[in-house]
Write a protein that holds these residues in place. Structure first.
Motif, PDB file in Angstrom:
ATOM      1  N   VAL A  93       0.845  -1.203   0.000  1.00  0.00           N
ATOM      2  CA  VAL A  93       0.000   0.000   0.000  1.00  0.00           C
ATOM      3  C   VAL A  93       0.875   1.245   0.000  1.00  0.00           C
ATOM      4  CG1 VAL A  93      -1.723   1.345   1.282  1.00  0.00           C
ATOM      5  CG2 VAL A  93      -1.924  -1.139   1.171  1.00  0.00           C
ATOM      6  N   GLU A  94       1.927   1.228   0.797  1.00  0.00           N
ATOM      7  CA  GLU A  94       2.808   2.392   0.888  1.00  0.00           C
ATOM      8  C   GLU A  94       3.496   2.693  -0.440  1.00  0.00           C
ATOM      9  OE1 GLU A  94       5.448   2.331   4.245  1.00  0.00           O
ATOM     10  OE2 GLU A  94       3.814   1.930   5.628  1.00  0.00           O
ATOM     11  N   VAL A  95       3.869   1.668  -1.198  1.00  0.00           N
ATOM     12  CA  VAL A  95       4.476   1.911  -2.511  1.00  0.00           C
ATOM     13  C   VAL A  95       3.496   2.685  -3.392  1.00  0.00           C
ATOM     14  CG1 VAL A  95       5.196   0.799  -4.675  1.00  0.00           C
ATOM     15  CG2 VAL A  95       6.145   0.027  -2.498  1.00  0.00           C
ATOM     16  N   VAL A  96       2.244   2.275  -3.403  1.00  0.00           N
ATOM     17  CA  VAL A  96       1.241   2.979  -4.207  1.00  0.00           C
ATOM     18  C   VAL A  96       1.117   4.428  -3.743  1.00  0.00           C
ATOM     19  CG1 VAL A  96      -1.205   3.096  -4.852  1.00  0.00           C
ATOM     20  CG2 VAL A  96      -0.051   0.870  -4.740  1.00  0.00           C
ATOM     21  N   LEU A  97       1.002   4.639  -2.435  1.00  0.00           N
ATOM     22  CA  LEU A  97       0.843   5.999  -1.917  1.00  0.00           C
ATOM     23  C   LEU A  97       2.097   6.834  -2.131  1.00  0.00           C
ATOM     24  CD1 LEU A  97      -1.179   5.330   1.364  1.00  0.00           C
ATOM     25  CD2 LEU A  97      -2.008   5.688  -0.974  1.00  0.00           C
ATOM     26  N   ASN A  98       3.275   6.223  -2.011  1.00  0.00           N
ATOM     27  CA  ASN A  98       4.528   6.930  -2.290  1.00  0.00           C
ATOM     28  C   ASN A  98       4.569   7.385  -3.750  1.00  0.00           C
ATOM     29  OD1 ASN A  98       5.366   6.510   0.325  1.00  0.00           O
ATOM     30  ND2 ASN A  98       6.817   4.888  -0.182  1.00  0.00           N
ATOM     31  N   PHE A 105       5.387   9.723 -10.956  1.00  0.00           N
ATOM     32  CA  PHE A 105       4.204   8.925 -11.273  1.00  0.00           C
ATOM     33  C   PHE A 105       2.960   9.808 -11.283  1.00  0.00           C
ATOM     34  CE2 PHE A 105       7.231   5.864  -9.693  1.00  0.00           C
ATOM     35  CZ  PHE A 105       7.052   4.791 -10.554  1.00  0.00           C
ATOM     36  N   PRO A 106       1.844   9.260 -11.786  1.00  0.00           N
ATOM     37  CA  PRO A 106       0.587  10.021 -11.742  1.00  0.00           C
ATOM     38  C   PRO A 106       0.218  10.356 -10.293  1.00  0.00           C
ATOM     39  CG  PRO A 106       0.371   8.094 -13.166  1.00  0.00           C
ATOM     40  CD  PRO A 106       1.691   7.974 -12.449  1.00  0.00           C
ATOM     41  N   THR A 108      -2.867  10.217  -8.754  1.00  0.00           N
ATOM     42  CA  THR A 108      -4.069   9.621  -8.158  1.00  0.00           C
ATOM     43  C   THR A 108      -3.833   8.127  -7.964  1.00  0.00           C
ATOM     44  OG1 THR A 108      -5.206   8.990 -10.205  1.00  0.00           O
ATOM     45  CG2 THR A 108      -5.560  11.275  -9.402  1.00  0.00           C
ATOM     46  N   ILE A 109      -4.537   7.558  -7.023  1.00  0.00           N
ATOM     47  CA  ILE A 109      -4.394   6.128  -6.723  1.00  0.00           C
ATOM     48  C   ILE A 109      -4.744   5.288  -7.950  1.00  0.00           C
ATOM     49  CG2 ILE A 109      -5.385   4.238  -5.361  1.00  0.00           C
ATOM     50  CD1 ILE A 109      -5.499   6.306  -3.010  1.00  0.00           C
ATOM     51  N   ASP A 110      -5.887   5.575  -8.582  1.00  0.00           N
ATOM     52  CA  ASP A 110      -6.294   4.794  -9.751  1.00  0.00           C
ATOM     53  C   ASP A 110      -5.294   4.919 -10.893  1.00  0.00           C
ATOM     54  OD1 ASP A 110      -8.512   3.768  -8.502  1.00  0.00           O
ATOM     55  OD2 ASP A 110      -9.928   5.136  -9.446  1.00  0.00           O
ATOM     56  N   ASP A 111      -4.803   6.127 -11.149  1.00  0.00           N
ATOM     57  CA  ASP A 111      -3.849   6.311 -12.244  1.00  0.00           C
ATOM     58  C   ASP A 111      -2.538   5.579 -11.972  1.00  0.00           C
ATOM     59  OD1 ASP A 111      -5.690   7.813 -13.635  1.00  0.00           O
ATOM     60  OD2 ASP A 111      -4.770   9.752 -13.143  1.00  0.00           O
ATOM     61  N   VAL A 112      -2.114   5.543 -10.715  1.00  0.00           N
ATOM     62  CA  VAL A 112      -0.895   4.806 -10.358  1.00  0.00           C
ATOM     63  C   VAL A 112      -1.110   3.308 -10.558  1.00  0.00           C
ATOM     64  CG1 VAL A 112       0.520   4.071  -8.389  1.00  0.00           C
ATOM     65  CG2 VAL A 112       0.129   6.507  -8.797  1.00  0.00           C
ATOM     66  N   ILE A 113      -2.210   2.787 -10.046  1.00  0.00           N
ATOM     67  CA  ILE A 113      -2.466   1.344 -10.110  1.00  0.00           C
ATOM     68  C   ILE A 113      -2.668   0.864 -11.546  1.00  0.00           C
ATOM     69  CG2 ILE A 113      -4.149  -0.458  -9.509  1.00  0.00           C
ATOM     70  CD1 ILE A 113      -4.406   0.946  -6.767  1.00  0.00           C
ATOM     71  N   TYR A 114      -3.390   1.653 -12.346  1.00  0.00           N
ATOM     72  CA  TYR A 114      -3.694   1.234 -13.709  1.00  0.00           C
ATOM     73  C   TYR A 114      -2.684   1.738 -14.749  1.00  0.00           C
ATOM     74  CZ  TYR A 114      -8.123  -0.474 -11.894  1.00  0.00           C
ATOM     75  OH  TYR A 114      -9.081  -1.165 -11.194  1.00  0.00           O
ATOM     76  N   ILE A 145       1.421   6.826  11.680  1.00  0.00           N
ATOM     77  CA  ILE A 145       2.313   7.973  11.850  1.00  0.00           C
ATOM     78  C   ILE A 145       3.701   7.645  11.301  1.00  0.00           C
ATOM     79  CG2 ILE A 145       3.459   9.430  13.573  1.00  0.00           C
ATOM     80  CD1 ILE A 145       0.897   9.129  15.266  1.00  0.00           C
ATOM     81  N   TYR A 146       4.133   6.411  11.492  1.00  0.00           N
ATOM     82  CA  TYR A 146       5.455   5.987  11.040  1.00  0.00           C
ATOM     83  C   TYR A 146       5.308   4.892   9.997  1.00  0.00           C
ATOM     84  CZ  TYR A 146       6.709   8.450  15.264  1.00  0.00           C
ATOM     85  OH  TYR A 146       6.847   9.408  16.218  1.00  0.00           O
ATOM     86  N   PRO A 147       5.562   5.216   8.729  1.00  0.00           N
ATOM     87  CA  PRO A 147       5.415   4.203   7.685  1.00  0.00           C
ATOM     88  C   PRO A 147       6.483   3.113   7.767  1.00  0.00           C
ATOM     89  CG  PRO A 147       6.141   6.301   6.758  1.00  0.00           C
ATOM     90  CD  PRO A 147       5.943   6.516   8.222  1.00  0.00           C
ATOM     91  N   VAL A 148       6.207   2.009   7.129  1.00  0.00           N
ATOM     92  CA  VAL A 148       7.132   0.885   7.059  1.00  0.00           C
ATOM     93  C   VAL A 148       8.304   1.234   6.142  1.00  0.00           C
ATOM     94  CG1 VAL A 148       7.355  -1.515   6.276  1.00  0.00           C
ATOM     95  CG2 VAL A 148       5.263  -0.771   7.438  1.00  0.00           C
ATOM     96  N   LEU A 149       8.002   1.910   5.045  1.00  0.00           N
ATOM     97  CA  LEU A 149       9.003   2.217   4.025  1.00  0.00           C
ATOM     98  C   LEU A 149       9.376   3.699   4.026  1.00  0.00           C
ATOM     99  CD1 LEU A 149       7.396   0.345   0.984  1.00  0.00           C
ATOM    100  CD2 LEU A 149       9.134  -0.535   2.558  1.00  0.00           C
ATOM    101  N   ASN A 150      10.527   3.965   3.490  1.00  0.00           N
ATOM    102  CA  ASN A 150      10.929   5.336   3.200  1.00  0.00           C
ATOM    103  C   ASN A 150      10.035   5.846   2.064  1.00  0.00           C
ATOM    104  OD1 ASN A 150      12.536   7.245   1.423  1.00  0.00           O
ATOM    105  ND2 ASN A 150      13.873   7.111   3.214  1.00  0.00           N
ATOM    106  N   THR A 151       9.708   7.114   2.050  1.00  0.00           N
ATOM    107  CA  THR A 151       8.803   7.650   1.035  1.00  0.00           C
ATOM    108  C   THR A 151       9.372   7.612  -0.377  1.00  0.00           C
ATOM    109  OG1 THR A 151       9.597   9.879   1.443  1.00  0.00           O
ATOM    110  CG2 THR A 151       7.613   9.198   2.609  1.00  0.00           C
ATOM    111  N   ASN A 152      10.658   7.420  -0.512  1.00  0.00           N
ATOM    112  CA  ASN A 152      11.271   7.342  -1.833  1.00  0.00           C
ATOM    113  C   ASN A 152      11.309   5.918  -2.386  1.00  0.00           C
ATOM    114  OD1 ASN A 152      11.845  10.124  -2.146  1.00  0.00           O
ATOM    115  ND2 ASN A 152      13.517   9.902  -0.688  1.00  0.00           N
ATOM    116  N   VAL A 153      10.733   4.979  -1.653  1.00  0.00           N
ATOM    117  CA  VAL A 153      10.651   3.605  -2.139  1.00  0.00           C
ATOM    118  C   VAL A 153       9.410   3.521  -3.031  1.00  0.00           C
ATOM    119  CG1 VAL A 153      10.365   1.183  -1.496  1.00  0.00           C
ATOM    120  CG2 VAL A 153      11.838   2.687  -0.137  1.00  0.00           C
ATOM    121  N   LEU A 154       9.655   3.255  -4.324  1.00  0.00           N
ATOM    122  CA  LEU A 154       8.574   3.349  -5.308  1.00  0.00           C
ATOM    123  C   LEU A 154       8.320   2.056  -6.076  1.00  0.00           C
ATOM    124  CD1 LEU A 154       9.586   6.826  -6.787  1.00  0.00           C
ATOM    125  CD2 LEU A 154       7.857   6.353  -5.044  1.00  0.00           C
ATOM    126  N   PHE A 155       9.090   1.004  -5.783  1.00  0.00           N
ATOM    127  CA  PHE A 155       8.938  -0.246  -6.515  1.00  0.00           C
ATOM    128  C   PHE A 155       8.991  -1.443  -5.568  1.00  0.00           C
ATOM    129  CE2 PHE A 155      10.843   2.696  -9.545  1.00  0.00           C
ATOM    130  CZ  PHE A 155       9.987   2.556 -10.628  1.00  0.00           C
TER     131      PHE A 155
END
Length: 187
Positions: A93-98, A105-106, A108-114, A145-155
């Motif tokens: 989930v965090e990769v998508v939000l990142n 990346f696009p 919006t959530i839908d644009d990222v996923i699709y 409050i504290y994500p699992v991943l760094n915000t720059n993790v995109l893949f």
């Protein structure tokens, strides 16, 4: 820090019905902390404005996410990571939000996923029924409050995507993009 700790301990004592002894108020008056009875309603009357309020990490997205986007995220997590740990599902989930927050990346959530050639099971999302666990994962990520991943993790992938590995969780490798890695390093 001492004031925050005192307020926190006093508040927890009230909630759980524990007498922790005496506390000192802002006016330096000593007061005994009394437990709240289970039949009483609790209301916080005063909040010290010097105590910083920590918002969830993905507040910007959480404040605008639609029920359809939440559903799409839960379905994607089911398809991509249902066999992974709870932590591994959160990381997906965090990769998508990142990506939504990234300028790579696009937005919006839908644009990222699709987005073409990004999430291979996206074509099955409409026919997928996630479990309550996937909805819980999405909701938890949106409020954490504290994500699992760094915000720059995109893949992420079941094979290491590149040499820019951030972390392996379960069977998934979570990686930076080259651009986000350079940003992380400050270059």
């Amino acid at each position: 820090m001492k004031r925050v700790l005192t307020v926190t301990i006093a508040f927890l004592a009230l909630i759980f019905g524990i007498v922790v002894g005496l506390i000192t108020t802002q006016e330096n008056k000593v007061e005994e902390v009394q437990p709240i009875q289970s039949s009483e309603k609790c209301q916080l009357v005063h909040i010290d404005s010097t105590i910083p309020v920590i918002e969830p990490f993905y507040t910007t997205i959480a404040n605008h996410i639609t029920e359809n986007e939440r559903e799409t995220l839960a379905r994607l997590v089911y398809l991509e990571a249902r066999g992974q740990s709870y932590l591994g599902q959160k990381a997906v989930v965090e990769v998508v939000l990142n990506r939504v927050l990234s300028d790579e990346f696009p937005n919006t959530i839908d644009d990222v996923i699709y987005q073409k050639n990004q999430f291979s099971p996206a074509k099955y999302i409409e026919t997928t029924t996630p479990t309550q666990i996937q909805y819980d994962v999405v909701d938890e990520v949106l409020s954490e409050i504290y994500p699992v991943l760094n915000t720059n993790v995109l893949f992420f992938s079941t094979k290491q995507y590149n040499d820019l590995l951030y972390k392996k969780i379960g069977d998934h490798y979570f990686c930076y993009s080259t651009k986000s890695y350079e940003k992380q390093k400050g270059n």
